[in-house]
Write an enzyme that holds these catalytic residues in place. Sequence first.
Site, PDB file in Angstrom:
ATOM      1  N   GLU A   1      15.858 -26.110  -4.438  1.00  0.00           N
ATOM      2  CA  GLU A   1      17.166 -25.849  -3.990  1.00  0.00           C
ATOM      3  C   GLU A   1      16.711 -24.436  -2.910  1.00  0.00           C
ATOM      4  OE1 GLU A   1      20.503 -24.344  -5.986  1.00  0.00           O
ATOM      5  OE2 GLU A   1      20.270 -25.673  -7.733  1.00  0.00           O
TER       6      GLU A   1
ATOM      7  N   GLU B   1      18.259 -23.175 -13.302  1.00  0.00           N
ATOM      8  CA  GLU B   1      18.182 -21.941 -13.309  1.00  0.00           C
ATOM      9  C   GLU B   1      18.754 -21.150 -14.560  1.00  0.00           C
ATOM     10  OE1 GLU B   1      21.008 -20.792  -9.931  1.00  0.00           O
ATOM     11  OE2 GLU B   1      19.633 -21.550  -8.576  1.00  0.00           O
TER      12      GLU B   1
HETATM   13  O1  IFM Z   1      25.781 -23.874  -6.287  1.00  0.00           O
HETATM   14  C1  IFM Z   1      24.534 -23.142  -6.872  1.00  0.00           C
HETATM   15  C2  IFM Z   1      23.741 -24.035  -7.737  1.00  0.00           C
HETATM   16  O2  IFM Z   1      24.706 -24.623  -8.607  1.00  0.00           O
HETATM   17  C3  IFM Z   1      22.769 -23.242  -8.456  1.00  0.00           C
HETATM   18  N1  IFM Z   1      21.906 -22.679  -7.509  1.00  0.00           N
HETATM   19  C4  IFM Z   1      22.605 -21.696  -6.489  1.00  0.00           C
HETATM   20  C5  IFM Z   1      23.521 -22.685  -5.651  1.00  0.00           C
HETATM   21  C6  IFM Z   1      24.441 -21.915  -4.616  1.00  0.00           C
HETATM   22  O3  IFM Z   1      24.752 -20.823  -5.359  1.00  0.00           O
END
Ligand code: IFM
Length: 435
Positions: free
Chosen positions: A341, A159
């Site tokens: 994710e 990210e």
């Molecule tokens: O926990 C975070 C992760 O570190 C990065 N993506 C989003 C998740 C949830 O907020």
Amino acid sequence: MDFLWGASTSAYQIEGAVAEDGRGPSVWDTFCREKGRVDNGDSGDVACDHYHRMEDDVGLMRELGLAAYRFSVSWPRVLPRGAGRVNPAGLDSYDRLIDRLLEAGIEPWLCLYHWDLPQALDDLGGWANRDAAGWFADYATVCARRFGDRVRHWATFNEFSVFTLFGYAFGWAPPSIADQETHLKVIHTVNLAHGDAVGVIRAHVPGAKIGGVHSFQPMRPQSPSPEDREATALFDEHWNLAYPDPQILGRYPPRLARRIEPYVQAGDMARICRPLDWFGINFYAPVYGRAEPTSLWGFAFGAPPDDLPRSDVGWPIDATAFPQALMTARDRYRLPIYVTENGLGRRPGADADLNDTARLDYMQTHIAAMMEAKRQGADVRGYFAWSLLDNFEWGAGYSSRFGLVHVDYTTQARTPRASARWYAERIRAERLLTL
Ligand code: IFM
């Protein structure tokens, strides 16, 4: 089984042991010690104590039937001051993790950077210092040399847009800066760091499969007003496009390109844009934007429509946005996609906690939406749930839980939730179908 089912975590969010075996401090250690930064004064000091419980955690993954596990390496555990002296104990700990995963038949997916910049490098200007691209390439070299004999899948950053926007534009994460010039420099340096690391991994790991992991959420204006639409278009460039466009298409998106031009030197775009093997999408929810003249870039998070359901930590829930994100990525970047994710955050104790029907429902509808996008031509090759374990949720501390597996932070007991059992069953059923 062709489709890869896995789960993700990150170092600072689960490892704990922040001052053990030679690990140096990261910017998150510093940030958590500053009063009022993190809910309840929480920190990742202990987190899930995964550093000491790694073997059991791999056992849990095996019980769930995971085929892959995406974790991040803590840069300050491997290089306590970010550059120079390597910490052998840090490297050993990731050797152990990788070896246990392989013994369990779980493919390690290694992410080099999930936000825990060594504090010593931040003291030198961090990502706002163009030299950071070289520091990152040196760190990538250490990891590629050490782990490249066993790790095939590599992610450079997790990210890109989130840690840079939050850290250098909104001021909500370390190093808590809100400054346009600094933010633009950071965007460009992080892109250079990504490109340099891709080069290093290719050189040291024959057959490596390399990608970047992007927070990729459809952006919607809060209202149809021209102001909200224009602000949201700029927000979209910052959130969704500022990294994959230069990395994959070799150019910045238009509004950003004009602003970033003063920081781009001859040869930079070729350094940034190198062939990649996959595109990582972290999808949670559509993002609503609005004009906010007092904010650094004139945009801010807007309010989702009242009729859109929300999680109990306030995030909108809209599975229709997921195929939209996947199709946009397919059309724009034309790479195999891995959902790196996806998951639902809940307040501690919500939903009887272990019987997490809301998370289960979220996963079912989102996985179904992803599979529909796949049928319609999105080249989705795998799905990693966020997250294997409850963990330290950055500024929210421990007040939001994303785990398939519940963690009791007093005893460190792990208990699979209903969502974990459902996910394990789904993986098992699919495996049987392909036998
Ligand atoms: O926990 C975070 C992760 O570190 C990065 N993506 C989003 C998740 C949830 O907020």
